[in-house]
Design a protein around this motif. Sequence first.
Motif, PDB file in Angstrom:
ATOM      1  N   ALA A  94     -23.150  30.204  -6.269  1.00  0.00           N
ATOM      2  CA  ALA A  94     -22.426  30.791  -5.142  1.00  0.00           C
ATOM      3  C   ALA A  94     -21.151  30.019  -4.834  1.00  0.00           C
ATOM      4  O   ALA A  94     -20.087  30.612  -4.590  1.00  0.00           O
ATOM      5  N   VAL A  95     -21.248  28.688  -4.825  1.00  0.00           N
ATOM      6  CA  VAL A  95     -20.067  27.862  -4.550  1.00  0.00           C
ATOM      7  C   VAL A  95     -18.997  28.089  -5.612  1.00  0.00           C
ATOM      8  O   VAL A  95     -17.796  28.177  -5.304  1.00  0.00           O
ATOM      9  N   MET A  96     -19.405  28.210  -6.874  1.00  0.00           N
ATOM     10  CA  MET A  96     -18.439  28.462  -7.940  1.00  0.00           C
ATOM     11  C   MET A  96     -17.772  29.824  -7.770  1.00  0.00           C
ATOM     12  O   MET A  96     -16.546  29.954  -7.982  1.00  0.00           O
ATOM     13  N   ILE A  97     -18.512  30.830  -7.386  1.00  0.00           N
ATOM     14  CA  ILE A  97     -17.931  32.157  -7.162  1.00  0.00           C
ATOM     15  C   ILE A  97     -16.887  32.094  -6.050  1.00  0.00           C
ATOM     16  O   ILE A  97     -15.794  32.673  -6.155  1.00  0.00           O
ATOM     17  N   GLY A  98     -17.192  31.372  -4.973  1.00  0.00           N
ATOM     18  CA  GLY A  98     -16.220  31.211  -3.899  1.00  0.00           C
ATOM     19  C   GLY A  98     -14.985  30.444  -4.346  1.00  0.00           C
ATOM     20  O   GLY A  98     -13.852  30.805  -4.020  1.00  0.00           O
ATOM     21  N   ALA A  99     -15.198  29.389  -5.136  1.00  0.00           N
ATOM     22  CA  ALA A  99     -14.077  28.566  -5.599  1.00  0.00           C
ATOM     23  C   ALA A  99     -13.160  29.340  -6.532  1.00  0.00           C
ATOM     24  O   ALA A  99     -11.926  29.205  -6.465  1.00  0.00           O
ATOM     25  N   LEU A 100     -13.730  30.159  -7.404  1.00  0.00           N
ATOM     26  CA  LEU A 100     -12.900  30.920  -8.336  1.00  0.00           C
ATOM     27  C   LEU A 100     -12.302  32.163  -7.690  1.00  0.00           C
ATOM     28  O   LEU A 100     -11.407  32.787  -8.265  1.00  0.00           O
ATOM     29  N   MET A 101     -12.771  32.526  -6.492  1.00  0.00           N
ATOM     30  CA  MET A 101     -12.050  33.524  -5.693  1.00  0.00           C
ATOM     31  C   MET A 101     -10.760  32.894  -5.164  1.00  0.00           C
ATOM     32  O   MET A 101      -9.682  33.491  -5.211  1.00  0.00           O
ATOM     33  N   GLY A 126     -10.523  28.400   5.989  1.00  0.00           N
ATOM     34  CA  GLY A 126     -11.812  28.975   5.612  1.00  0.00           C
ATOM     35  C   GLY A 126     -12.847  27.904   5.320  1.00  0.00           C
ATOM     36  O   GLY A 126     -14.015  28.023   5.708  1.00  0.00           O
ATOM     37  N   PHE A 127     -12.422  26.869   4.647  1.00  0.00           N
ATOM     38  CA  PHE A 127     -13.296  25.748   4.302  1.00  0.00           C
ATOM     39  C   PHE A 127     -13.897  25.121   5.558  1.00  0.00           C
ATOM     40  O   PHE A 127     -15.107  24.880   5.633  1.00  0.00           O
ATOM     41  N   THR A 259      -1.796  35.227  -3.573  1.00  0.00           N
ATOM     42  CA  THR A 259      -1.346  35.240  -2.177  1.00  0.00           C
ATOM     43  C   THR A 259      -2.208  36.117  -1.275  1.00  0.00           C
ATOM     44  O   THR A 259      -1.788  36.440  -0.161  1.00  0.00           O
ATOM     45  N   ASP A 260      -3.398  36.496  -1.716  1.00  0.00           N
ATOM     46  CA  ASP A 260      -4.287  37.314  -0.886  1.00  0.00           C
ATOM     47  C   ASP A 260      -4.973  36.402   0.134  1.00  0.00           C
ATOM     48  O   ASP A 260      -6.005  35.782  -0.137  1.00  0.00           O
ATOM     49  N   GLY A 261      -4.376  36.333   1.323  1.00  0.00           N
ATOM     50  CA  GLY A 261      -4.828  35.373   2.328  1.00  0.00           C
ATOM     51  C   GLY A 261      -6.263  35.567   2.762  1.00  0.00           C
ATOM     52  O   GLY A 261      -7.001  34.588   2.947  1.00  0.00           O
ATOM     53  N   LEU A 262      -6.693  36.818   2.944  1.00  0.00           N
ATOM     54  CA  LEU A 262      -8.058  37.074   3.404  1.00  0.00           C
ATOM     55  C   LEU A 262      -9.076  36.503   2.441  1.00  0.00           C
ATOM     56  O   LEU A 262     -10.025  35.811   2.843  1.00  0.00           O
ATOM     57  N   TRP A 263      -8.874  36.739   1.137  1.00  0.00           N
ATOM     58  CA  TRP A 263      -9.878  36.313   0.165  1.00  0.00           C
ATOM     59  C   TRP A 263      -9.731  34.841  -0.196  1.00  0.00           C
ATOM     60  O   TRP A 263     -10.718  34.202  -0.589  1.00  0.00           O
TER      61      TRP A 263
END
Length: 360
Positions: A94-101, A126-127, A259-263
Motif C-alpha cells: 500500500a505504501v509503495m502504491i501511494g509513493a508511486l502515485m 498529504g504526508f 502536477t496533479d495536486g489532488l493525487w
Amino acid sequence: MKGKKDIIIAGGIIGLLSVLLVKLGNPANMGFCIACFIRDIAGGIGLHRAPIVQYIRPEVIGLVLGAFIISMKNKEFQSRGGSSPFTRFILGIAVMIGALMFLGCPLRMVLRLAGGDLNAILGIAGFVVGIFVGVFFLNKGFNLKRSYNLPKFEGYLFPIVNVGLFVLLLSGFSMLLFSEEGPGSMHAPIWISLIVGLIVGALSQKTRLCMVGGTRDMIMFKDNYLLSGFLSILVFAFIGNLILGYFNPGFANQPVAHTDGLWNFLGMVLVGWGSVLLGGCPLRQLILAGEGNTDSAVTVMGSLVGAAICHNFGLASSPKGTTTNGQVAVIICFLLVLVISLVNSEMLVKQNNLKKVNNN
C-alpha cells in the motif's frame, strides 16, 4: 543537545551526498528515493517489464549493509520478527502504491522541494495529514503485536541477499534487466553509489533518521529530534542545488514529477498513514532490516511486490500524470489500511465488544 547536533550534521551530509549523486549521474532530484530505487530493482530482476525503470540500485544495497555493519560494530544488531508479518507485507504494498502515485518516498519528497519542485508542498501536506490519521489510531491502541527473538541467521539473511544482488550486478548477470533510456538508465558509477549508500545507511542507523518518526514524535511528544535531521537534509540539499545550478523553482516541467495536486496529496496521505502503522518510513524499514528486524525485511519485500504491481497493472504515475487504475488502487488501499487500523486498535475493538454486550 549533542544528539540533535549529530542528526543535523548527518542530515547535512546526506543532503549534500544526494546532490552529489545527481551530479554523478542519478536522475534530477533523485539522489535518493527509496520507492523509486526499489521499483528499479523490481524491474532489474524482472518482476515488471517497464523498460525505463530497470536497474539494480547500489544505493539501496549500501543502505542495508551500512546499517548492518554499524549495528554489528555497536552491538545493536538483533534478530527479531513475527509481528503480524503478512499485515506488514500488505502495508508495504500500500505504501509503495501511494509513493508511486506521488512519484517519490518521503526522502525524495524533501529532495524534490530542495530542488525547487513545488509539487512536493502538496505531497508534504498529504504526508502530514496521513501521519495525523495514523497517530489517531496509535492513540486508540493500534499495534501489530509483539515481535520475538529469532536465531541470528534469520537477521543475517536480508544483508546476505543484498550482497548477492550486488555480486550479480557487478558480474553483469545476463538475466538482469537494464534500462537503456529513462530514469533507470541514469545512475552514478556503481562503486560510488554503493559507498554513498553505506555512508547514508550508517548515519541513518546511528541517528535513527526517519521522517515519519520525526513528524509523529512532533505531533505526539513535541519532540523535534528526528524532524531536525530531515530539515537539515532540505537545507543542505537546497544549498548544493544552488551551487551546482540545479535549483529550478516551479510546478511545471519538474523532473520525474507530475502536477496533479489532488493525487500528489492523496498519494502521500497513504504513505504517511501506512508508514505510521509500520513504525517507520521506507528508509527506516531498510535500516531496520539491516539491523536484523525481519518484520521490516518483510515490509521491504511487500514494497518490492507493490512496485511490480504498480507497473504491471498501470498504477504508477508518470510525468504525463496519474492513471485511472492508479487512482482506483489508492482508494482501495485507503479502505484496506482503514480496516487494518480498526482491527488492530485495541481501544476501538474493546468499545465495539462492549456495545455488542450491551445490545445483547
